[in-house]
Design a protein around this motif. Structure first.
Motif, PDB file in Angstrom:
ATOM      1  N   GLU A  77       4.353   0.955  -8.121  1.00 57.16           N
ATOM      2  CA  GLU A  77       3.007   0.971  -8.681  1.00 57.16           C
ATOM      3  C   GLU A  77       2.010   1.681  -7.769  1.00 57.16           C
ATOM      4  OE1 GLU A  77       1.930  -2.514 -10.701  1.00 57.16           O
ATOM      5  OE2 GLU A  77      -0.199  -2.223 -10.341  1.00 57.16           O
ATOM      6  N   GLY A  83       2.371   5.093  -9.321  1.00 60.21           N
ATOM      7  CA  GLY A  83       1.526   4.785 -10.474  1.00 60.21           C
ATOM      8  C   GLY A  83       2.291   4.262 -11.667  1.00 60.21           C
ATOM      9  N   VAL A  84       3.472   3.698 -11.437  1.00 67.07           N
ATOM     10  CA  VAL A  84       4.270   3.159 -12.539  1.00 67.07           C
ATOM     11  C   VAL A  84       4.226   1.636 -12.491  1.00 67.07           C
ATOM     12  CG1 VAL A  84       6.528   3.094 -13.653  1.00 67.07           C
ATOM     13  CG2 VAL A  84       5.797   5.164 -12.439  1.00 67.07           C
ATOM     14  N   HIS A  85       3.607   1.079 -13.504  1.00 74.22           N
ATOM     15  CA  HIS A  85       3.485  -0.376 -13.593  1.00 74.22           C
ATOM     16  C   HIS A  85       4.741  -0.977 -14.209  1.00 74.22           C
ATOM     17  CE1 HIS A  85       2.239  -3.854 -16.203  1.00 74.22           C
ATOM     18  NE2 HIS A  85       2.046  -4.308 -14.982  1.00 74.22           N
ATOM     19  N   THR A  86       5.253  -2.029 -13.603  1.00 73.54           N
ATOM     20  CA  THR A  86       6.404  -2.749 -14.175  1.00 73.54           C
ATOM     21  C   THR A  86       6.046  -4.230 -14.264  1.00 73.54           C
ATOM     22  OG1 THR A  86       7.456  -3.398 -12.101  1.00 73.54           O
ATOM     23  CG2 THR A  86       7.958  -1.184 -12.923  1.00 73.54           C
ATOM     24  N   ARG A  87       6.890  -4.987 -14.933  1.00 75.32           N
ATOM     25  CA  ARG A  87       6.702  -6.440 -15.019  1.00 75.32           C
ATOM     26  C   ARG A  87       7.586  -7.192 -14.028  1.00 75.32           C
ATOM     27  NH1 ARG A  87       3.913  -8.935 -19.933  1.00 75.32           N
ATOM     28  NH2 ARG A  87       4.380 -10.711 -18.662  1.00 75.32           N
ATOM     29  N   HIS A  88       8.253  -6.466 -13.137  1.00 72.73           N
ATOM     30  CA  HIS A  88       9.063  -7.162 -12.137  1.00 72.73           C
ATOM     31  C   HIS A  88       8.143  -7.963 -11.211  1.00 72.73           C
ATOM     32  CE1 HIS A  88      12.154  -4.670 -13.731  1.00 72.73           C
ATOM     33  NE2 HIS A  88      11.601  -3.560 -13.280  1.00 72.73           N
ATOM     34  N   ASP A 119       6.097 -16.072  -8.033  1.00 76.53           N
ATOM     35  CA  ASP A 119       4.880 -16.435  -7.308  1.00 76.53           C
ATOM     36  C   ASP A 119       3.781 -15.459  -7.705  1.00 76.53           C
ATOM     37  OD1 ASP A 119       5.604 -18.687  -5.764  1.00 76.53           O
ATOM     38  OD2 ASP A 119       6.728 -17.412  -4.401  1.00 76.53           O
ATOM     39  N   PRO A 120       2.529 -15.932  -7.778  1.00 72.00           N
ATOM     40  CA  PRO A 120       1.476 -15.017  -8.235  1.00 72.00           C
ATOM     41  C   PRO A 120       1.201 -13.917  -7.221  1.00 72.00           C
ATOM     42  CG  PRO A 120       0.546 -17.136  -7.593  1.00 72.00           C
ATOM     43  CD  PRO A 120       2.035 -17.288  -7.537  1.00 72.00           C
ATOM     44  N   HIS A 121       0.715 -12.823  -7.749  1.00 71.32           N
ATOM     45  CA  HIS A 121       0.292 -11.688  -6.945  1.00 71.32           C
ATOM     46  C   HIS A 121      -0.722 -12.162  -5.895  1.00 71.32           C
ATOM     47  CE1 HIS A 121      -0.530  -7.426  -6.338  1.00 71.32           C
ATOM     48  NE2 HIS A 121      -1.807  -7.734  -6.316  1.00 71.32           N
ATOM     49  N   GLY A 122      -0.492 -11.793  -4.641  1.00 67.60           N
ATOM     50  CA  GLY A 122      -1.440 -12.162  -3.592  1.00 67.60           C
ATOM     51  C   GLY A 122      -1.127 -13.485  -2.922  1.00 67.60           C
ATOM     52  N   GLN A 155      -7.237 -14.166  -6.776  1.00 65.69           N
ATOM     53  CA  GLN A 155      -7.796 -12.872  -6.419  1.00 65.69           C
ATOM     54  C   GLN A 155      -7.608 -11.905  -7.558  1.00 65.69           C
ATOM     55  OE1 GLN A 155      -5.030 -10.949  -3.317  1.00 65.69           O
ATOM     56  NE2 GLN A 155      -4.626 -13.147  -3.303  1.00 65.69           N
ATOM     57  N   THR A 213      -2.148  -0.155 -11.655  1.00 65.75           N
ATOM     58  CA  THR A 213      -1.903   1.208 -11.200  1.00 65.75           C
ATOM     59  C   THR A 213      -3.085   1.722 -10.365  1.00 65.75           C
ATOM     60  OG1 THR A 213      -2.690   2.107 -13.317  1.00 65.75           O
ATOM     61  CG2 THR A 213      -0.349   1.743 -13.099  1.00 65.75           C
ATOM     62  N   GLU A 259      -1.321 -11.604 -13.050  1.00 68.17           N
ATOM     63  CA  GLU A 259      -0.455 -12.195 -14.057  1.00 68.17           C
ATOM     64  C   GLU A 259      -1.132 -12.157 -15.436  1.00 68.17           C
ATOM     65  OE1 GLU A 259      -1.263 -13.786 -11.105  1.00 68.17           O
ATOM     66  OE2 GLU A 259       0.534 -12.951 -10.177  1.00 68.17           O
ATOM     67  N   GLU A 261      -1.132  -8.632 -16.783  1.00 70.23           N
ATOM     68  CA  GLU A 261       0.168  -8.248 -17.341  1.00 70.23           C
ATOM     69  C   GLU A 261       0.354  -8.815 -18.746  1.00 70.23           C
ATOM     70  OE1 GLU A 261       3.373  -9.138 -14.704  1.00 70.23           O
ATOM     71  OE2 GLU A 261       2.717  -7.658 -13.229  1.00 70.23           O
TER      72      GLU A 261
END
Lengths: 387, 387
Positions: free
Chosen positions: A227, A231-236, A281-284, B288, B293, B302, B305
């Motif tokens: 990402e 610039g490629v968004h994934t759901r992983h 786990d959430p981002h961040g 946060q 991208t 989350e 997404e």
């Protein structure tokens, strides 16, 4: 399947000048970023399916297994938790593991323990009759039903090393201690790292190279790299898994035990606990030790709660045999990739753009990782063949 | 049901000396910590089931609805997502909402939208025929099937205020702008807060009082308070929910729409989006904003997404009508309690020790909260009766 190529080169430290190939712009056909078990397996399978391709395997650490997710993976091959549709791929992986690891792959009983009777269960006391040390770990009244599954244990770190070494013998080059950043258009920046007298890791020299094909095999870090840099968004997604130590004695023949999501893996004469992964786990999120009624521990809170919930069924968890630690650094732990953001997802690969593939292992990499790496190698061989 | 008590007192600011009752040691029978909708509802139902008990309701904010989880709750009563076994409690709650809110409770259609036909679904185009503005929000090819459910909408903040005011008229005291800390043995420390000329919140005076019964109704904070101050470990958890704004026009009669976990609630002539809660957030997670991208947003990753995954079915989500914000502060959000750590759990109460109960609302508080508060009030009335 034998390549006529001479063995590949290995650049282990910055004292060895990095002088790849003859074409300074595009010295390689394939760059694999990350020499964990997925990247190493891909390097090896590429030498088999596409021996004409020249591959560079790049690793940020100093060995082809330095990453936490590979080193701390349970190393248990079993179909106990896989749907029937995946069993063929698992069997194929098992044969590959036999070829690569030989005696380092050990058959070992794997027992799932249940509160209620289920298909193919037997009384726990009967099934563990031959393993009194294992029976002593649990309360057979709380987990009266058990089922035996086929399993084999191994060291995922060894697998990564063996695969990388085999690939090198067949012509793959390996660049260690190097941080790699992918860019659009098949360009990769390589920063060769070194350690100063004052123990700082610094960049010694930077190289930019191009390759028609790049594979991101950096595990839990790969989706963020895709990402941020492409610039490629994934759901992983990813989850931080800790594998605490239980100082209960185990033998070489002791079965793996699995109860309510927790796996007890005999290792080094004791047990390594592999807690369930319930969700991403959430981002961040920054991993941190928890508190249990005020007492700080190195185990994250969610893992602690799972273990507390099992203390009735597995009494040693309630004793000082369970290593709780005082802070995060006391407990082995690593970020684990969750393909598609799902905790039960199988390994996967995905095309990110014209030049780049993603290769992810995740929670089932022990049982299916080699198959997925091989599948990507076959795809790449087919693609290149069509060009 | 009518109490002979005079109305309760309200201490709104530190200019009013806090002089509770006649017994300076134990001036109250019940202390309720937190005047969100759960605490306020409990205060009211206690005046009904146990009118002889003297209750103090303590709130850290300046109004009995200041807490984010109450203010930001969707305010949608519906049984669309509840098992049959909960419908009786939901019906009871609806009658209570009617009594308390009158015209502030509005009947409103609630449509679940589906990819596949399901029991009682009709074509989406038919069901939304009378609501062209709503039909324009979605792609009827992507969500061709719809089902209508009974629903009523209201403002949870209004409910908390009405319940607290009714309780005060029936004798409950209310202490605002006060931070309360429970201790073992039925002791509570009250710190009355004030704001200085330089906008700092400071403690003006501290009171310690005892009560035979204390109820923690501090929402997502309650489990941590139970553990830190009372030493009682629970499995309750929390999740940070953001409710972004969608600037698509809505009327008073527009139906609530629900697709793939996301709820679109008509509000203030536009829509409030209520994203699904998939699981707890880990201990120590700090909310946060995310990046999509490379672009910073105020929405957590989350949630972003989930919204991206719905853009095909709900095209306005892909336009600037969706307020993404630039940082966390731009998007309304609050910590929501998850009883038992489960995202689909219903409101609950629990005895923590000899003196203390826990009362938790969570994701279904709109539909079941009053019933659970009433149940705890009945339990307390029964307990006190037996003493």
């Amino acid at each position: 399947m034998t390549s006529a190529r001479p063995p590949g080169r290995v650049w282990a430290h910055v004292g060895q000048p990095f002088t790849p190939g003859t074409d300074p712009q595009a010295p390689y056909d394939v760059l694999i970023l990350g020499a964990g078990r997925m990247g190493s397996a891909l390097a090896l399978t590429l030498t088999e399916h596409a021996p004409h391709l020249k591959t560079l395997l790049v690793e940020e650490g100093g060995l082809p297994n330095e990453d936490g997710a590979t080193i701390l993976a349970p190393g248990i091959w079993t179909t106990a938790h896989l749907p029937e549709s995946q069993h063929g791929a698992a069997r194929w992986t098992l044969e590959r593991l036999r070829d690569l690891l030989g005696d380092d792959l050990q058959p070992r009983p794997y027992l799932t323990l249940h509160d209620q009777p289920a298909p193919n269960t037997q009384p726990t006391r009967d099934l563990l009759g031959a393993h009194p040390q294992s029976l002593a770990l649990l309360d057979p009244e709380a987990l009266p039903h058990a089922r035996a599954h086929e399993a084999h244990t191994y060291r995922p770190g060894t697998l990564a090393q063996v695969a990388a070494q085999s690939a090198i013998r067949r012509g793959t080059d390996l660049l260690l201690n190097t941080s790699a950043t992918p860019h659009p258009g098949g360009r990769v920046t390589l920063e060769r790292l070194t350690v100063t007298n004052t123990h700082q890791v610094v960049t010694h020299d930077i190289h930019t190279i191009h390759a028609p094909l790049i594979v991101l095999a950096t595990g839990a870090h790969a989706p963020a790299q895709a990402e941020h840099h492409l610039g490629v968004h994934t759901r992983h997604a990813r989850a931080y898994r800790q594998t605490p130590h239980l100082a209960a004695p185990s033998t070489e023949a002791a079965p793996v035990l699995h109860a309510r999501g927790l796996t007890l893996r005999p290792q080094h004469g004791a047990y390594t606990l592999i807690p369930p992964i319930h969700h991403r786990d959430p981002h961040g999120y920054a991993p941190q030790g928890g508190h249990l009624t005020g007492v700080p521990t190195g185990l994250r809170r969610e893992t602690l709660e799972d273990l507390v919930g099992l203390m009735d069924a597995l009494p040693p968890l309630a004793t000082s045999d369970l290593h709780l630690g005082r802070s995060l650094a006391d407990i082995p732990g690593a970020w684990l990739a969750l393909p598609g953001g799902q905790p039960d997802a199988t390994p996967t690969h995905q095309r990110l753009d014209d030049h780049t593939h993603l290769l992810l292992g995740g929670p089932h990499a022990d049982t299916l990782g080699l198959w997925t790496a091989d599948e990507l190698a076959r795809n790449i061989a087919g693609e290149v063949g069509r060009r």
